[in-house]
Design a protein around this motif. Structure first.
Motif, PDB file in Angstrom:
ATOM      1  N   MET A 109      -9.274  12.144   7.716  1.00 26.89           N
ATOM      2  CA  MET A 109      -8.710  10.836   7.338  1.00 26.89           C
ATOM      3  C   MET A 109      -8.250  10.076   8.581  1.00 26.89           C
ATOM      4  SD  MET A 109      -8.550  10.266   4.132  1.00 26.89           S
ATOM      5  CE  MET A 109      -9.200  11.245   2.823  1.00 26.89           C
ATOM      6  N   LEU A 112     -11.081   8.630  10.712  1.00 22.57           N
ATOM      7  CA  LEU A 112     -11.688   7.441  10.091  1.00 22.57           C
ATOM      8  C   LEU A 112     -10.819   6.210  10.344  1.00 22.57           C
ATOM      9  CD1 LEU A 112     -12.861   8.770   6.598  1.00 22.57           C
ATOM     10  CD2 LEU A 112     -14.323   7.877   8.409  1.00 22.57           C
ATOM     11  N   ALA A 116     -11.500   2.750  12.901  1.00 22.44           N
ATOM     12  CA  ALA A 116     -11.416   1.343  12.479  1.00 22.44           C
ATOM     13  C   ALA A 116     -10.416   0.583  13.342  1.00 22.44           C
ATOM     14  CB  ALA A 116     -11.014   1.262  11.010  1.00 22.44           C
ATOM     15  N   HIS A 120     -12.329  -1.900  16.329  1.00 24.26           N
ATOM     16  CA  HIS A 120     -12.608  -3.154  15.628  1.00 24.26           C
ATOM     17  C   HIS A 120     -11.412  -4.072  15.726  1.00 24.26           C
ATOM     18  CE1 HIS A 120     -16.429  -2.066  13.716  1.00 24.26           C
ATOM     19  NE2 HIS A 120     -15.933  -0.836  13.760  1.00 24.26           N
ATOM     20  N   ALA A 169      -2.576  13.198   2.623  1.00 28.00           N
ATOM     21  CA  ALA A 169      -2.179  11.794   2.545  1.00 28.00           C
ATOM     22  C   ALA A 169      -1.017  11.507   3.488  1.00 28.00           C
ATOM     23  CB  ALA A 169      -1.793  11.438   1.109  1.00 28.00           C
ATOM     24  N   THR A 172      -1.899  11.567   7.158  1.00 28.57           N
ATOM     25  CA  THR A 172      -2.862  10.550   7.576  1.00 28.57           C
ATOM     26  C   THR A 172      -2.214   9.526   8.508  1.00 28.57           C
ATOM     27  OG1 THR A 172      -4.217  10.785   5.606  1.00 28.57           O
ATOM     28  CG2 THR A 172      -4.350   8.677   6.738  1.00 28.57           C
TER      29      THR A 172
ATOM     30  N   PRO B  12     -14.570  -2.287   9.492  1.00 25.22           N
ATOM     31  CA  PRO B  12     -13.324  -1.516   9.621  1.00 25.22           C
ATOM     32  C   PRO B  12     -12.710  -1.179   8.278  1.00 25.22           C
ATOM     33  CG  PRO B  12     -13.009  -3.777  10.362  1.00 25.22           C
ATOM     34  CD  PRO B  12     -14.483  -3.585  10.194  1.00 25.22           C
ATOM     35  N   TRP B  13     -12.832  -2.056   7.322  1.00 26.70           N
ATOM     36  CA  TRP B  13     -12.254  -1.788   5.999  1.00 26.70           C
ATOM     37  C   TRP B  13     -12.978  -0.662   5.291  1.00 26.70           C
ATOM     38  CZ3 TRP B  13      -7.572  -3.318   5.380  1.00 26.70           C
ATOM     39  CH2 TRP B  13      -7.115  -4.468   6.041  1.00 26.70           C
ATOM     40  N   PHE B  15     -14.175   1.902   6.815  1.00 21.69           N
ATOM     41  CA  PHE B  15     -13.624   3.121   7.418  1.00 21.69           C
ATOM     42  C   PHE B  15     -12.203   3.389   6.937  1.00 21.69           C
ATOM     43  CE2 PHE B  15     -17.148   2.818  10.333  1.00 21.69           C
ATOM     44  CZ  PHE B  15     -17.398   4.134  10.656  1.00 21.69           C
ATOM     45  N   LEU B  16     -11.485   2.316   6.680  1.00 20.53           N
ATOM     46  CA  LEU B  16     -10.086   2.477   6.265  1.00 20.53           C
ATOM     47  C   LEU B  16      -9.944   2.777   4.776  1.00 20.53           C
ATOM     48  CD1 LEU B  16      -8.299  -0.339   8.309  1.00 20.53           C
ATOM     49  CD2 LEU B  16      -7.752   2.099   8.368  1.00 20.53           C
ATOM     50  N   LEU B  18     -10.817   5.074   2.592  1.00 24.37           N
ATOM     51  CA  LEU B  18     -10.332   6.377   2.132  1.00 24.37           C
ATOM     52  C   LEU B  18      -8.905   6.676   2.632  1.00 24.37           C
ATOM     53  CD1 LEU B  18     -11.611   8.319   0.223  1.00 24.37           C
ATOM     54  CD2 LEU B  18     -12.541   9.591   2.154  1.00 24.37           C
ATOM     55  N   PRO B  19      -8.656   6.582   3.944  1.00 23.94           N
ATOM     56  CA  PRO B  19      -7.287   6.856   4.395  1.00 23.94           C
ATOM     57  C   PRO B  19      -6.254   5.948   3.742  1.00 23.94           C
ATOM     58  CG  PRO B  19      -8.736   6.535   6.281  1.00 23.94           C
ATOM     59  CD  PRO B  19      -9.550   6.306   5.070  1.00 23.94           C
ATOM     60  N   LEU B  20      -6.597   4.679   3.607  1.00 22.79           N
ATOM     61  CA  LEU B  20      -5.617   3.763   3.019  1.00 22.79           C
ATOM     62  C   LEU B  20      -5.359   4.057   1.553  1.00 22.79           C
ATOM     63  CD1 LEU B  20      -5.963   0.097   4.349  1.00 22.79           C
ATOM     64  CD2 LEU B  20      -4.012   1.645   4.488  1.00 22.79           C
ATOM     65  N   PHE B  22      -5.514   6.995   0.089  1.00 19.58           N
ATOM     66  CA  PHE B  22      -4.626   8.166   0.070  1.00 19.58           C
ATOM     67  C   PHE B  22      -3.188   7.751   0.362  1.00 19.58           C
ATOM     68  CE2 PHE B  22      -6.413  12.563   0.016  1.00 19.58           C
ATOM     69  CZ  PHE B  22      -7.644  12.217  -0.497  1.00 19.58           C
ATOM     70  N   TYR B  23      -3.044   6.946   1.393  1.00 19.94           N
ATOM     71  CA  TYR B  23      -1.716   6.521   1.816  1.00 19.94           C
ATOM     72  C   TYR B  23      -1.044   5.693   0.741  1.00 19.94           C
ATOM     73  CZ  TYR B  23       1.227   6.650   5.973  1.00 19.94           C
ATOM     74  OH  TYR B  23       2.207   6.950   6.878  1.00 19.94           O
ATOM     75  N   ILE B  25      -1.557   5.793  -2.520  1.00 18.27           N
ATOM     76  CA  ILE B  25      -1.161   6.592  -3.689  1.00 18.27           C
ATOM     77  C   ILE B  25       0.060   7.457  -3.391  1.00 18.27           C
ATOM     78  CG2 ILE B  25      -1.874   8.467  -5.241  1.00 18.27           C
ATOM     79  CD1 ILE B  25      -4.733   7.402  -5.023  1.00 18.27           C
ATOM     80  N   TRP B  26       0.045   8.151  -2.232  1.00 19.33           N
ATOM     81  CA  TRP B  26       1.064   9.177  -2.005  1.00 19.33           C
ATOM     82  C   TRP B  26       2.226   8.743  -1.117  1.00 19.33           C
ATOM     83  CZ3 TRP B  26      -3.881  11.320  -3.019  1.00 19.33           C
ATOM     84  CH2 TRP B  26      -3.891  12.261  -4.033  1.00 19.33           C
TER      85      TRP B  26
END
Lengths: 298, 295
Positions: A109, A112, A116, A120, A169, A172, B12-13, B15-16, B18-20, B22-23, B25-26
């Motif tokens: 995570m 990734l 970005a 970018h 999470a 991350t 960039p979005w 790529f972001l 999945l991490p975002l 997760f972030y 939600i949790w």
């Protein structure tokens, strides 16, 4: 900083009688360094020594109520076998099952997100980075109730998956921040030439950036391993079944079970600490480098 | 993709995403939800929580345990800001002189950082045992029996005993930050000051301390944020006892929410804890963002 202790020579009248030679001053400084360093180190080691002594004691030693300073009268490693068989083996396995996928997931995570944010330029990048940094510093209490409730709602409560997903999470934020910082130091030119060659972004990420990020990933993996291995609170809140619990909860359970059999508890604590300590000693450079690069923890 | 007049770069979005997610939600959503819960009488069992406005906070401000916990958190904060910074800096200066064996000393000092708070709590519990404990038997040995006491059940010493256990781990962390910071102090600057006849103390105050300012900002803010998060040590060693004398906000929140099923009330405690921490999080994030921008 070579003469850190140079003020020492203006102290006593002893030194004032005859001016000290360079050589003499150097000797005094060296002696002072080793005296201070050894003293501090010894003080810092006391809790470890007490734990080791206690873990090697027999029940009669414990029952006698001897000082915790006393070495065991008849050292035995029996305690280690006993706690290992009464649950530590299972807890050790559980923690491994929880920690390894959590570390891999968090690194994935983070890499990734870092890709970005490092390569970018886009609107909102600053806000996203700020959210990641702020999130990793939030008191856990601010998350406990909703995460607990969410896990119940989607059937992740009392499962390893629920705990692993949370660890991924939460970490991350730190992983993204950490890896972005590292990726920022990479020359953009290699990236640009790859883009001109028409390489797709995902390919650049996987084939070009990830391999170059390996040193940072190693440092990060070690930090994450230690933190997740040592977690107590989230295992406490998200797991209920004894056979799923990580080793930190197992240890506290041991305390309830054996009350004042400190020798068994100490043996359990040493088993629980053994892997993080071994990992730290083996990859010390990475660990310390990672900690200072990230300049933040847990 | 073009929305309105603005061109949005989707890569960039992607790529972001999945991490975002997760972030979100949790981490992010829970922060908002906790603020919401703090305004209800949610008990964690029934689903129909009633909106009660600021009632939880009103109750909290009349709760004596809350004030004890807050006062103890202030103690944690003061000692975490005051002790590890000078001691950590001193140790870093000591080990930065390049003597043989410095690496070994650093390794040993750093070991507590690898331990779980649960283990730290257990070991320090043996140090504080009333009769066989390492501290009391040491005091007796050096003829200071008058100072022995049951460290963890004496309301006057319990919080400080817990803080001491915490600083055992925090000091090496600050030391490491300063050791890294010292690498960035250019030696020629120090040498120049030396040639100019600056004494050790002058060099330390005028050259080294200012150069270490970034490390100090990080060390102080992290130590303060950590002091306000203190949970595991308290939970494992005393559960906030005796009679809540060693209570801290984090542990008080856990007990109210998960032992007493007063989730709304617990959420209110968390919100206060967050509000206190927020200033320092804000300072840290602001500072870090400025440094990031400078790269």
């Amino acid at each position: 900083m070579s003469d850190y202790y140079s003020y020492g020579d203006s102290h006593g009248s002893l030194f004032r009688r005859a001016p000290l030679t360079r050589q003499q001053r150097r000797v005094i400084r060296t002696v002072l360094f080793y005296a201070t360093a050894l003293l501090v180190t010894a003080v810092w080691l006391v809790p470890f020594v007490i734990a080791v002594f206690t873990s090697l004691k027999t029940f009669s030693d414990i029952m006698a109520g001897l000082s915790m300073w006393r070495p065991p009268t008849a050292p035995t490693i029996q305690n280690f076998f006993e706690v290992w068989e009464t649950g530590m083996a299972m807890f050790f396995r559980n923690t491994t099952i929880i920690t390894v996928p959590s570390v891999i997931g968090a690194l994935g995570m983070g890499s990734l997100g870092a890709y970005a944010l490092a390569f970018h330029r886009f609107r909102g990048a600053r806000v996203v980075l700020m959210v990641f940094i702020a999130g990793m510093l939030i008191p856990f209490q601010m998350l406990l109730i909703p995460v607990f409730r969410f896990s119940n709602l989607v059937g992740l409560y009392d499962t390893w998956q629920g705990l692993i997903l949370f660890h991924i999470a939460f970490q991350t934020g730190f992983c993204t921040f950490f890896l972005r910082g590292f990726m920022k130091t990479m020359p953009v030119s290699i990236l640009q030439s790859a883009r001109i060659d028409g390489a797709r972004e995902l390919l650049i990420y996987r084939r070009l950036v990830l391999p170059l990020t390996k040193p940072a990933l190693a440092a990060l993996a070690i930090l994450q391993f230690t933190w997740i291995w040592n977690d107590y609170l989230w295992g406490l809140v998200l797991l209920q079944s004894d056979n799923l619990k990580p080793i930190t909860l197992g240890l506290v359970g041991l305390q309830g079970q054996f009350v004042s059999s400190y020798n068994l508890i100490a043996a359990g604590a040493i088993i629980a600490a053994s892997l993080p300590i071994a990992v730290f000693l083996a990859f010390q450079r990475h660990f310390i480098h990672g900690l200072t690069l990230g300049a933040v923890k847990e | 993709m073009i929305v309105g007049q603005r061109k949005i770069n989707l890569t960039p979005w992607a790529f972001l995403a999945l991490p975002l997610t997760f972030y979100l939600i949790w981490v992010i959503a829970p922060v908002v939800q906790t603020i919401g819960y703090s305004l209800t009488d949610y008990d964690g069992v029934t689903f129909d929580a009633a909106f009660i406005g600021l009632e939880n906070f009103r109750l909290l401000f009349t709760d004596r345990i809350f004030w004890t916990a807050l006062a103890n958190n202030v103690r944690w904060l003061i000692f975490f800001a005051l002790l590890p910074i000078p001691i950590g800096l001193g140790l870093a200066m000591l080990l930065n002189q390049g003597y043989q064996g410095s690496h070994f000393f650093r390794t040993v000092l750093f070991l507590p950082m690898t331990l779980s708070f649960v283990i730290i709590g257990q070991i320090w519990g043996w140090i504080y045992l009333p009769r066989a404990g390492a501290l009391n038997t040491l005091l007796e040995f050096i003829g200071m029996s008058g100072f022995t006491r049951p460290w963890l059940s004496d309301p006057g010493t319990v919080t400080y005993s817990l803080i001491a256990a915490g600083t055992w781990r925090q000091i090496p962390y600050v030391m490491i930050l300063y050791l890294a910071g010292l690498q960035s102090v250019p030696t020629d600057l120090v040498e120049a000051a030396m040639i100019d006849g600056a004494s050790w103390w002058q060099r330390f105050v005028r050259v080294v301390i200012p150069m270490l300012l970034p490390s100090t900002v990080v060390a102080v803010s992290i130590s303060i944020i950590d002091s306000l998060r203190a949970f595991d040590i308290v939970f494992v060693m005393t559960r906030g006892g005796p009679f809540n004398q060693s209570q801290v906000l984090a542990n008080f929140m856990y007990i109210e929410a998960f032992n007493n099923y007063r989730m709304g009330y617990g959420a209110a405690i968390a919100v206060i804890q967050f509000a206190v921490t927020f200033t320092f999080i804000y300072l840290y994030v602001n500072y870090t963002m400025k440094r990031e921008q400078a790269r």
